[in-house]
Design a protein around this motif. Structure first.
Motif, PDB file in Angstrom:
ATOM      1  N   UNK A 279      -4.456  32.401 -16.005  1.00 15.65           N
ATOM      2  CA  UNK A 279      -4.145  33.667 -16.675  1.00 15.65           C
ATOM      3  C   UNK A 279      -4.717  34.843 -15.901  1.00 15.65           C
ATOM      4  N   UNK A 280      -5.965  34.723 -15.484  1.00 15.42           N
ATOM      5  CA  UNK A 280      -6.614  35.828 -14.780  1.00 15.42           C
ATOM      6  C   UNK A 280      -5.898  36.139 -13.469  1.00 15.42           C
ATOM      7  N   UNK A 281      -5.572  35.107 -12.697  1.00 16.35           N
ATOM      8  CA  UNK A 281      -4.897  35.311 -11.419  1.00 16.35           C
ATOM      9  C   UNK A 281      -3.543  35.993 -11.611  1.00 16.35           C
ATOM     10  N   UNK A 282      -2.779  35.513 -12.574  1.00 12.77           N
ATOM     11  CA  UNK A 282      -1.452  36.063 -12.817  1.00 12.77           C
ATOM     12  C   UNK A 282      -1.517  37.502 -13.324  1.00 12.77           C
ATOM     13  N   UNK A 283      -2.381  37.751 -14.290  1.00 15.44           N
ATOM     14  CA  UNK A 283      -2.407  39.067 -14.926  1.00 15.44           C
ATOM     15  C   UNK A 283      -2.980  40.146 -14.000  1.00 15.44           C
ATOM     16  N   UNK A 284      -3.926  39.778 -13.161  1.00 19.18           N
ATOM     17  CA  UNK A 284      -4.450  40.747 -12.192  1.00 19.18           C
ATOM     18  C   UNK A 284      -3.375  41.119 -11.182  1.00 19.18           C
ATOM     19  N   UNK A 285      -2.473  40.185 -10.858  1.00 23.34           N
ATOM     20  CA  UNK A 285      -1.374  40.500  -9.944  1.00 23.34           C
ATOM     21  C   UNK A 285      -0.445  41.554 -10.556  1.00 23.34           C
TER      22      UNK A 285
END
Length: 373
Positions: A279-285
């Protein structure tokens, strides 16, 4: 002896109780195995949208929004309802085609839905990374609210009508007895003429007690919330192909979640570090401003899924069911609560046609609701 028994103290059960009381029926008892809104309701993201791919969901959502708009006036409670809109993001051509069909139908149903190009999204929301974006749709009348406050508002108003609400009381068995229902709980036994299954994640088990096979399965969905920052993000952003949704609370926290195609059915409220990393990786993108924010809390709840991702609403004799909301029970609760109450008391609905959502539809070809994370 009560006229009506309701199993489930989430937003659906409490809304049904409220509308029954509003229509003049108070001989009602509601059972909740834990505390009110302890199930799927209190673990959801709080979104309220009308942008659906199925006409039936659009109509139910529109009816619910009309009620949410006057919620505080009618029940005297501020449930933090705001119509900040929903931004639906499309990232592939198949999704673009689906969105275009959706918008045509939604506009025919009276919704004011905007179609935004990638450039328009970038100009209006410069804090969103639009790499790969094809288009978006936006409806200002969509929004969000506090699920706990809404549930307790319905419950307290139902109590004012004289309806009994018993928490920490689990239904263990249901027996048919001389045309009535004997409800056996961990604390006692009760007789009701009519029974309503609003048990959310446990809807299938309650149905089995009645000898009614409900095609629902519950799946874990995880959510986390960040530390707060200054409020600037009034809408819900959602992508079906990229599998995410996110909104900012009035207090500044960001709530976000996604589904997991590998999730097995069952009640599982554990959380995983894998979810946090993905979730963190995707949402920061997509939302680079999240990069420095810390995660404060992480929890899970259930989507009580139906085969077509639409609610299952109707009755078998004096056994009524409002289940299988597929993650969208909170936003549809006012319309569904009203419709089930009318169906119980009058044998028909007066405002929302739910006849196409009963169990009989599973005998034929299904219309799958596509707008689901």
């Amino acid at each position: 002896m009560y006229k009506i028994g309701i199993v489930g103290g989430g937003i659906i059960g409490c809304a049904i109780a409220y509308f029954l009381g509003k229509l003049g029926e108070s001989s009602i008892i509601l059972f909740e195995k834990s505390y009110l809104s302890s199930g799927a309701t209190g673990r959801c993201g709080g979104g309220i949208r009308q942008q659906w791919s199925s006409r039936e969901n659009v109509r139910l959502a529109k009816r619910s929004v009309k009620f949410f708009e006057r919620f505080e006036e009618e029940l005297g409670v501020d449930i933090e309802y705001r119509q900040g809109g929903y931004l639906l993001l499309a990232f592939n051509e198949k999704e673009v085609e689906q969105f275009e069909r959706n918008v045509q139908m939604q506009r025919n149903e009276g919704l004011n839905v905007e179609v935004l190009t990638k450039r328009e999204v970038k100009k209006r929301y410069p804090f969103i990374n639009t790499n790969g974006l094809k288009m978006a749709t936006f409806c200002q009348k969509d929004g969000h609210a506090n699920p706990h406050k809404a549930t307790f508002a319905f419950a307290n108003a139902a109590k004012d009508f004289g309806i009994k609400i018993y928490t920490r009381e689990e239904v263990l068995d249901i027996q048919k007895e001389r045309g009535n229902y004997r409800i056996i709980t961990n604390k006692g036994e009760y007789i009701c003429e009519v029974l309503v299954n609003a048990a959310g994640p446990w809807s299938k088990e309650i149905g089995k007690m009645m000898g009614v096979e409900l095609p629902t399965e519950s799946f874990r969905h995880q959510i986390f919330v960040t530390e707060p920052v200054e409020y600037f993000f009034p809408f819900m952003a959602i992508s079906f192909s990229k599998n995410f949704y996110m909104r900012q609370t009035l207090h500044g926290n960001f709530i976000m979640g996604q589904g997991d195609k590998d999730e097995k059915p069952g009640i599982n409220r554990n959380v995983t570090f894998r979810f946090e990393k993905e979730m963190a990786k995707k949402m920061v993108f997509f939302f680079p401003f999240l990069n420095e924010l810390r995660v404060l809390r992480h929890w899970s709840g259930e989507y009580n899924m139906s085969p077509d991702a639409q609610p299952i609403l109707g009755a078998k004799g004096n056994f009524f069911y409002a289940v299988g909301f597929s993650g969208h029970g909170f936003m549809l609760a006012p319309a569904v609560g009203e419709a089930i109450a009318e169906l119980i008391l009058f044998g028909k609905t007066l405002h929302s046609d739910i006849s196409h959502l009963n169990l009989d539809r599973f005998k034929g070809k299904l219309e799958i609701e596509r707008n689901v994370v």
